[in-house]
Scaffold this motif. Structure first.
Motif, PDB file in Angstrom:
ATOM      1  N   ASP A   1      -8.803-112.894  70.636  1.00 52.79           N
ATOM      2  CA  ASP A   1      -8.496-114.311  70.487  1.00 52.79           C
ATOM      3  C   ASP A   1      -7.267-114.729  71.293  1.00 52.79           C
ATOM      4  O   ASP A   1      -7.152-115.897  71.684  1.00 52.79           O
ATOM      5  N   ARG A   2      -6.371-113.781  71.550  1.00 54.04           N
ATOM      6  CA  ARG A   2      -5.104-114.124  72.209  1.00 54.04           C
ATOM      7  C   ARG A   2      -5.020-113.633  73.650  1.00 54.04           C
ATOM      8  O   ARG A   2      -4.030-113.887  74.326  1.00 54.04           O
ATOM      9  N   GLY A   3      -6.054-112.912  74.114  1.00 50.73           N
ATOM     10  CA  GLY A   3      -6.062-112.471  75.491  1.00 50.73           C
ATOM     11  C   GLY A   3      -5.199-111.258  75.759  1.00 50.73           C
ATOM     12  O   GLY A   3      -4.442-111.221  76.729  1.00 50.73           O
ATOM     13  N   TRP A   4      -5.320-110.238  74.902  1.00 50.09           N
ATOM     14  CA  TRP A   4      -4.613-108.974  75.064  1.00 50.09           C
ATOM     15  C   TRP A   4      -5.626-107.850  75.231  1.00 50.09           C
ATOM     16  O   TRP A   4      -6.749-107.927  74.717  1.00 50.09           O
ATOM     17  N   ILE A   5      -5.228-106.789  75.907  1.00 49.44           N
ATOM     18  CA  ILE A   5      -5.968-105.535  75.887  1.00 49.44           C
ATOM     19  C   ILE A   5      -5.503-104.740  74.670  1.00 49.44           C
ATOM     20  O   ILE A   5      -4.300-104.617  74.424  1.00 49.44           O
ATOM     21  N   ALA A   6      -6.454-104.220  73.897  1.00 45.10           N
ATOM     22  CA  ALA A   6      -6.123-103.414  72.724  1.00 45.10           C
ATOM     23  C   ALA A   6      -6.543-101.970  72.977  1.00 45.10           C
ATOM     24  O   ALA A   6      -7.662-101.710  73.405  1.00 45.10           O
ATOM     25  N   VAL A   7      -5.633-101.050  72.693  1.00 51.91           N
ATOM     26  CA  VAL A   7      -5.873 -99.627  72.931  1.00 51.91           C
ATOM     27  C   VAL A   7      -5.720 -98.877  71.611  1.00 51.91           C
ATOM     28  O   VAL A   7      -4.747 -99.089  70.872  1.00 51.91           O
ATOM     29  N   PHE A   8      -6.691 -98.005  71.339  1.00 54.63           N
ATOM     30  CA  PHE A   8      -6.714 -97.262  70.082  1.00 54.63           C
ATOM     31  C   PHE A   8      -6.777 -95.770  70.391  1.00 54.63           C
ATOM     32  O   PHE A   8      -7.853 -95.221  70.622  1.00 54.63           O
TER      33      PHE A   8
ATOM     34  N   VAL B   1      -0.574-105.583  76.527  1.00 54.03           N
ATOM     35  CA  VAL B   1      -1.248-104.461  75.874  1.00 54.03           C
ATOM     36  C   VAL B   1      -0.691-104.255  74.474  1.00 54.03           C
ATOM     37  O   VAL B   1       0.527-104.247  74.272  1.00 54.03           O
ATOM     38  N   VAL B   2      -1.598-104.083  73.508  1.00 55.39           N
ATOM     39  CA  VAL B   2      -1.203-103.639  72.178  1.00 55.39           C
ATOM     40  C   VAL B   2      -1.851-102.282  71.944  1.00 55.39           C
ATOM     41  O   VAL B   2      -3.026-102.082  72.227  1.00 55.39           O
TER      42      VAL B   2
ATOM     43  N   MET C   1      -1.263 -91.905  79.036  1.00 57.03           N
ATOM     44  CA  MET C   1      -2.273 -92.927  78.776  1.00 57.03           C
ATOM     45  C   MET C   1      -1.907 -94.240  79.451  1.00 57.03           C
ATOM     46  O   MET C   1      -2.758 -94.894  80.085  1.00 57.03           O
ATOM     47  N   LEU C   2      -0.635 -94.650  79.354  1.00 54.22           N
ATOM     48  CA  LEU C   2      -0.208 -95.885  80.007  1.00 54.22           C
ATOM     49  C   LEU C   2      -0.369 -95.799  81.516  1.00 54.22           C
ATOM     50  O   LEU C   2      -0.772 -96.772  82.166  1.00 54.22           O
TER      51      LEU C   2
ATOM     52  N   ALA D   1      -4.140-104.124  83.149  1.00 52.67           N
ATOM     53  CA  ALA D   1      -3.180-104.030  82.051  1.00 52.67           C
ATOM     54  C   ALA D   1      -1.771-104.241  82.561  1.00 52.67           C
ATOM     55  O   ALA D   1      -1.354-103.610  83.534  1.00 52.67           O
ATOM     56  N   ASP D   2      -1.039-105.129  81.893  1.00 49.44           N
ATOM     57  CA  ASP D   2       0.365-105.339  82.216  1.00 49.44           C
ATOM     58  C   ASP D   2       1.171-104.314  81.429  1.00 49.44           C
ATOM     59  O   ASP D   2       1.557-104.554  80.278  1.00 49.44           O
ATOM     60  N   VAL D   3       1.409-103.149  82.023  1.00 51.63           N
ATOM     61  CA  VAL D   3       2.087-102.076  81.298  1.00 51.63           C
ATOM     62  C   VAL D   3       3.590-102.298  81.193  1.00 51.63           C
ATOM     63  O   VAL D   3       4.304-101.475  80.621  1.00 51.63           O
ATOM     64  N   SER D   4       4.064-103.435  81.711  1.00 51.64           N
ATOM     65  CA  SER D   4       5.451-103.821  81.455  1.00 51.64           C
ATOM     66  C   SER D   4       5.574-104.603  80.152  1.00 51.64           C
ATOM     67  O   SER D   4       6.679-104.908  79.712  1.00 51.64           O
TER      68      SER D   4
END
Length: 312
Positions: free
Chosen positions: A92-99, A66-67, A140-141, A150-153
């Motif tokens: 492109d890199r396989g991340w979840i993005a949170v805004f 997660v970013v 939120m996490l 989501a890998d919250v670690s």
């Protein structure tokens, strides 16, 4: 040059070539706010809002790192999504993005305007009203953990200006929840860290809003911490010392890597020709004269750094 410094050199070389990715994105289509999901969570006696982007085609059951990207002061998640390239790198890199969305007089639905973060001794509405944005991040996490794969670690933070200041505060207050941070055009406006957190500072030498030497900038009376006094506390708690600077005509990269006994990386990317802007973006619509560093975009650089931390 030792092996650890060569890691920094390799990252800088990779970042220089990443400018091609920015041009290629226009051919693939940029991500917009319509590609995200608007979510909310109760926190601090109110509903707090955030937008989530999940890369298409993610296999069910596969947890993704997660970013979290905090918008700047007076901004919104929409602006951060559509301007900084963080969502594209996540795709492109396989991340979840949170805004996340901050708070303000016109914060929250339907406007989501003029929002700020309580980064400690800054900024605006959130600071003046004692908004607990650290608890919002925690809540939120917790919800992300149960509603998304989501890998919250593995959570990395970024943001610009007041959003970067918020990244610093969370790293200090809840280092147990953070893998790495990469604040852009920001400063430490809270107490010093007491536990190691990997840090990539992205800062422009020509910043007129948060001066590199500290004090007040053109944006108002807020007094900001100098970059030396922002970085040194992290360097102290992360361990080690800076290697000789890696250089291009427009960049200085200082690298301090974690030791084999622990600690964390502390890296400083100084854009000599950059201002209070996100490198590789169109800049500030409200201040077109504020310089933008264009040689090395910030978003690919920070994801390179984040992914390096995942290998530690």
């Amino acid at each position: 040059m030792n092996a650890k410094t060569r890691i920094g050199g390799a990252l800088l070389a990779l970042a220089i070539t990443s400018s091609l990715a920015v041009a290629q994105r226009s051919e693939r289509g940029d991500i917009t706010v319509g590609d995200t999901t608007l979510e909310f969570v109760p926190s601090g006696g109110m509903l707090r809002w955030y937008r989530v982007y999940v890369p298409p085609g993610t296999p069910p059951g596969q947890e993704l790192p997660v970013v979290v990207c905090f918008h700047g002061g007076g901004g919104s998640a929409r602006y951060a999504i559509e301007q900084y390239g963080v969502a594209e790198e996540a795709r492109d890199r396989g991340w979840i993005a949170v805004f996340p969305e901050g708070t303000g007089v016109f914060g929250g639905p339907p406007h989501f305007r003029g929002q700020t973060w309580n980064g400690g001794d800054c900024c605006g509405y959130a600071f003046q009203n004692g908004i607990d944005d650290v608890q919002f991040f925690v809540d939120m996490l917790a919800k992300l953990d149960v509603t998304y794969e989501a890998d919250v670690s593995t959570v990395c933070l970024t943001g610009i200006s007041n959003g970067g200041i918020m990244s610093y505060r969370i790293a200090v207050d809840r280092p147990d929840l953070v893998t790495a941070i990469a604040p852009v055009a920001a400063s430490l406006q809270t107490v010093a860290p007491t536990q190691p957190v990997s840090l990539l500072v992205i800062f422009g030498l020509q910043d007129s809003y948060i001066p590199i030497g500290g004090g007040s900038g053109v944006g108002g009376p807020q007094v900001f911490t100098s970059q030396a006094n922002t970085i040194t506390p992290f360097l102290n708690v992360n361990g080690r010392a800076f290697e000789p600077a890696l250089r291009t005509p427009t960049v200085r990269l200082r690298v301090s890597n974690a030791s084999s006994q622990g600690g964390a990386d502390t890296w400083v990317f100084l854009a000599l020709d950059g201002g209070h802007t996100w490198p590789g973006t169109p800049g500030l619509p409200s201040d077109p004269d504020e310089p933008v560093h264009m040689d090395i975009p910030a978003s690919p650089l920070m994801f390179d750094f984040f992914e390096l931390q995942l290998l530690r």
